[in-house]
Design an enzyme around this catalytic site. Structure first.
Site: not given
Ligand code: NAD
Length: 357
Positions: A191, A252
């Site tokens: 980011k 995930d």
């Protein structure tokens, strides 16, 4: 002589590990290298025996081994124990003591199970991603952290995202080396437009790439876009390398592209030394009933052979055998297509995979 520690743990951990060890023994029996396999208790089982979930003898065995195969830990019986002796503490202890900074979580869609995903088959079929997650640094460990109460009674909670150059360099090397064993493409996720720490992450990854890995294709993606791209068009990815927290979340998402938790292996590495385990837990709801899918643990053995022992052919043989049982329509209960489909137990699934090796 290579040494492997087997830590079955609790619940279905014991059942799936037993099948995985049979597969391991079969594939290494004709190998040039000699393997010594030693078993030790961990988790709740170890607590019952010794009063601690990670006895010193188990930790020492793990430390002196080249690789560790772990089943799963935890269960209702130990849920009321103090946090310091809960079965799950053993996992954190092993990761920390073995300095397992590199977590590998593959998300591969087996053609025979493509319809089991919550996404459309045409989106996910052919997906084969490896998420390389930094595991011992970043915001989960950074200092200062805590919750303070200010003079006016307001509470302030804070965590710190910290990465040093060496921490980023070593995980970047892991990612590029992993890509060399695959399709040779790495996407580094950060980011960098908002977080200075991940701007450093990006710069260090670029430097490591430039100096050592001209054979690998490197690109960058912001984490919000990466999450979107994973469900929009997952086939575009080969290796994703990212920070601890971003990796926690993205791995995930990636794993759920594939269907069942009973299919997902993982590796946590420090160089070639590693701990290999299924992603799932001890599943108390089906423990002791011969219902657990052993494939995640069997595929963890394949990862061990590939990443700790450079035995790629043997790893591939295991993957092919797993693909074989799936293509032949054999299913454990978690991956069966409906209640009418006949299913195999843990032991029977293990036997079918052994037969195909
Ligand atoms: P879980 O992964 O054990 O089970 C979640 C669900 O998936 C259950 O319905 C279970 O039956 C099913 N499932 C899991 N593995 C399966 C397999 N191989 N085959 C078929 N079905 C399978 O997660 P949970 O129920 O949240 O946790 C149970 C215990 O495991 C807790 O004590 C938890 O702390 C522990 N846990 C341990 C690990 C680990 O050892 N790495 C990871 C997660 C949870």
């Amino acid at each position: 002589m290579k040494k492997i520690a087997v830590l079955p743990g609790d619940g279905i951990g014991k059942e799936v590990t037993e099948e995985a060890v049979k597969v391991l023994k079969k594939v290494v029996e004709n190998s040039q290298e000699e393997f010594e396999i030693e078993q030790a208790p961990v988790g709740g089982t170890a607590y019952d025996l010794t009063g601690t979930p990670l006895p010193e003898a188990t930790l020492n065995l793990a430390k002196e081994s080249d690789a560790v195969l772990l089943g799963a830990v935890g269960g209702l019986k130990w849920e009321s124990l103090d946090y310091s002796v809960r079965p799950e503490r053993a996992l954190l202890g092993l990761r920390k003591e073995l300095n397992l900074y590199c977590n590998l979580r593959p998300a591969k869609v087996f053609p025979a199970l493509a319809s089991a995903s919550s996404l459309k088959e045409e989106i996910i079929s052919g997906t084969d991603i490896m998420v390389v997650r930094e595991l011992v640094g970043g915001i989960y460990f950074g200092e200062p952290k805590g919750v303070d109460t200010l003079p006016d009674g307001t509470q302030k909670g804070y965590n710190t995202l910290v990465y040093t150059t060496p921490e980023i360099e070593r995980i970047a090397h892991s990612a590029f080396q992993t890509a060399r064993l695959r399709d040779k493409r790495v996407v580094s996720v950060d980011k960098a437009n908002v977080l200075e720490c991940t701007e450093l992450w990006r710069n260090v990854v670029i430097k490591v790439h430039k100096e050592h890995y001209s054979d690998i294709e490197l690109s960058h993606m912001y984490v919000d876009n990466a999450a979107m791209q994973l469900v929009r068009s997952p086939k575009q990815f080969d290796v994703i390398v990212t920070t601890n927290m971003f990796g926690d979340i993205l791995s995930d998402i990636a794993s759920m592209l594939t269907g069942s938790i009973g299919m997902l292996p993982s590796a946590s590495l420090c160089g070639t030394k590693g701990m290999y385990e299924p992603v799932h837990g001890s599943a108390p709801d089906i423990a002791g009933q011969n219902k657990a899918n052993p494939i995640a643990t069997i595929l963890s053995v394949a990862m061990m052979l590939k990443y700790s022992f450079a035995m790629e052919k043997e790893a591939e043989a295991i993957e092919k055998a797993v693909e074989g049982v799936l293509n032949d329509g054999l299913r454990t209960i978690d991956i069966a297509s409906g209640s009418s489909q006949e299913t195999l137990g843990t032991v029977e699934m293990g036997e079918e995979i052994l037969k195909r090796l």
